[in-house]
Design a protein around this motif. Structure first.
Motif, short mmCIF file in Angstrom:
data_model
loop_
_atom_site.label_atom_id
_atom_site.label_comp_id
_atom_site.label_asym_id
_atom_site.label_seq_id
_atom_site.Cartn_x
_atom_site.Cartn_y
_atom_site.Cartn_z
N GLY A 259 0.81 -1.23 0.20
CA GLY A 259 -0.10 0.09 0.12
C GLY A 259 0.72 1.29 0.04
N LYS A 260 2.02 1.15 0.08
CA LYS A 260 3.02 2.39 0.03
C LYS A 260 3.94 2.32 -1.20
CE LYS A 260 3.44 3.40 5.00
NZ LYS A 260 4.12 3.67 6.18
N THR A 261 4.32 3.56 -1.70
CA THR A 261 5.26 3.68 -2.65
C THR A 261 6.69 4.12 -2.29
OG1 THR A 261 3.23 4.09 -4.30
CG2 THR A 261 5.66 4.66 -5.05
N TYR A 262 7.86 3.56 -2.57
CA TYR A 262 8.85 3.58 -2.35
C TYR A 262 9.77 4.09 -3.58
CZ TYR A 262 7.72 1.41 1.96
OH TYR A 262 7.16 1.18 3.18
N GLU A 263 10.49 5.24 -3.48
CA GLU A 263 11.04 5.68 -4.71
C GLU A 263 12.96 5.40 -4.18
OE1 GLU A 263 12.51 7.05 -7.74
OE2 GLU A 263 10.49 7.41 -7.50
N LEU A 264 13.12 4.46 -5.38
CA LEU A 264 14.50 4.21 -5.41
C LEU A 264 15.71 4.87 -5.88
CD1 LEU A 264 13.90 0.34 -5.41
CD2 LEU A 264 13.97 1.91 -3.41
N GLY A 265 15.30 5.94 -6.76
CA GLY A 265 15.97 6.85 -7.46
C GLY A 265 16.77 7.62 -6.49
N ARG A 329 10.26 1.83 12.25
CA ARG A 329 9.90 3.23 11.80
C ARG A 329 10.35 3.76 10.50
NH1 ARG A 329 9.69 6.38 17.68
NH2 ARG A 329 8.75 4.57 18.67
N LEU A 330 11.49 2.85 10.16
CA LEU A 330 12.56 3.41 8.86
C LEU A 330 11.71 3.13 7.47
CD1 LEU A 330 15.89 2.73 10.25
CD2 LEU A 330 14.80 4.92 10.13
N ASP A 331 11.00 3.97 7.14
CA ASP A 331 10.37 3.89 5.94
C ASP A 331 11.56 3.54 4.64
OD1 ASP A 331 7.61 3.33 6.11
OD2 ASP A 331 6.76 5.21 5.45
N GLY A 332 12.33 4.66 4.71
CA GLY A 332 13.51 4.61 3.84
C GLY A 332 13.31 4.75 2.26
#
Length: 449
Positions: A259-265, A329-332
């Motif tokens: 349900g979350k989006t993580y940006e790896l750029g 708690r570290l979304d990163g």
């Protein structure tokens, strides 16, 4: 190709697969078979097969494995099918498949009977196809940078390379105790001493620990080591390697997970362990974070009721506070640096602050994915740290390391300045396949009785 073109071509084919559905309509019936590539429809007719052969198809059950000869065609609705001339039963299914609409939905049963899960749940097969692409992408990335893939022993006289409780076994011919490895590290660094300056291994490790959504007693690790590099180089390489895996599997640097989006750029932020503990626990005194007595008080204030780690100094207590109050708690993505030397027995001490090490951990979605550092290559310092680990083990810490005399001897021949990393392949697959638990990305996870 449309129906007319297929009919004109008259292409004969031989196909095989597991019977997944069957609809009988008098002189005509349709069946659907499944193999590793997907599903294909068969059209069965009395005219095409003959009276007796067609009648015999009534004895088939779902789950049977059949082979068919026929001609490719399209039905009136345009579905690609095989107009069957011959049908043979190859293997009889003696047990019925799960009911069509509910399938094998119980997760526990899906883990215990993975073969059945793969038959009836296409999404499970897709997870493991994605896993294979992740591993291939990691190999391609490292191979493109000149790393050589190697294999090192699984059974070892000393379980080293990580603070973990090992599995023990007995070799009868040698009459000696051996351990299943807990990490790949020490043998790979021996190879760097020997002149193999870029090496990696992707293989199983084993830790005699509890089960959780992130932990399985056997798991897949990637470890890579490079001479004449440091932990700063490897943080950059970690960014590039995980981004390359995401692009190979997902086609881009954006990852959707639970349900979350993580940006790896871009460049990922860095935060020291002390900074992270202060940021997530307002009110702590920054000037006293290296005071073991103060950290014991903080444990009580923060509601940590369990006994503190045995023989803990400030480094181990700080690491515990981080694990208990910060990690999830570290979304990163975020790199946590500045790990205390007390919990980093194989890491090189910082030139600026010898109480901490040149080490980093990568966190994404509240989970540690990568642990890397500039390697300790001072043989005398390594021997001292091993002696301290042995002391901790004798006083009751069953995760402390044993003294590895041969590894110290290897360092005495000279390990170049070296950096290394360990990546939890299963956790990376969880992220890139959007799976909540490690069991979902292991074909055969360990389960309770």
């Amino acid at each position: 190709m449309d129906a007319e073109a297929l009919a004109e071509l008259g292409r004969e084919v031989r196909v095989a697969g597991r019977l997944m559905s069957q609809r009988r309509m008098g002189r005509l019936s349709f069946a659907e078979i499944q193999d590793g590539a997907g599903r294909l429809q068969l059209m069965l007719t009395r005219a095409g097969m003959g009276e007796e052969a067609y009648a015999n198809t009534g004895a088939l059950d779902l789950g049977d494995i059949v082979g068919a000869n026929g001609v490719l065609m399209r039905t009136r609705t345009g579905e690609l099918s095989v107009q069957v001339s011959e049908l043979a039963l190859l293997t009889k299914s003696l047990r019925p498949l799960p009911e069509k609409f509910h399938g094998l939905s119980d997760r526990e049963q899906r883990y215990r009977r993975r073969y059945l899960d793969l038959i009836v749940n296409r999404e499970s097969r897709e997870v493991f196809e994605r896993r294979a692409r992740v591993v291939s992408a990691l190999r391609e990335f490292l191979g493109g940078r000149g790393f050589m893939e190697v294999e090192t022993p699984i059974m070892q006289p000393i379980a080293g390379g990580a603070a973990a409780r090992p599995f023990a076994t007995h070799h009868h011919a040698l009459d000696r105790e051996l351990y299943l490895r807990v990490a790949l590290e020490l043998h790979l660094k021996r190879l760097v001493v020997g002149g193999m300056e870029r090496v990696f291994e992707i293989n199983r490790c084993f830790r005699n620990e509890g089960l959780s959504t992130q932990h399985n007693p056997e798991f897949t690790m990637l470890e890579a080591y490079q001479a004449y590099a440091d932990y700063e180089d490897f943080m950059r390489m970690t960014e590039e390697m995980i981004r390359a895996a995401a692009e190979a599997v997902l086609g881009g640097a954006q990852v959707g997970y639970q349900g979350k989006t993580y940006e790896l750029g871009g460049e990922w932020p860095r935060l020291s362990m002390e900074q992270a503990v202060l940021e997530h626990n307002p009110g702590l005194d920054a000037a006293r974070l290296r005071d073991a007595g103060y950290l014991l008080e903080c444990r009580k204030r923060l509601g940590i009721e369990s006994d503190p780690p045995a023989n803990a100094g400030w480094g181990k207590l700080l690491a515990e506070l981080f694990d208990r109050t910060v990690e999830d708690r570290l979304d990163g993505p975020v790199f946590i640096t500045g790990h205390p030397a007390e919990v980093s027995p194989l890491s090189r001490a910082s030139n600026d602050d010898p109480e901490i090490t040149d080490r980093y951990e990568l966190y994404i979605a509240g989970r540690e994915l990568v642990n890397g550092f500039s390697e300790l290559n001072d043989a005398e310092d390594q021997a001292r740290r091993f002696r301290e680990q042995a002391r901790l083990r004798e006083s009751g810490d069953d995760e402390a390391m044993l003294y590895d005399e041969d590894f110290v001897a290897a360092l005495e021949y000279g390990l170049p300045p070296t950096a290394g990393l360990g990546l939890g392949v299963d956790r990376l697959v969880m992220l890139l396949a959007d799976q909540p638990a490690i069991r979902d990305v292991l074909l055969f996870p360990q389960l309770r009785n």
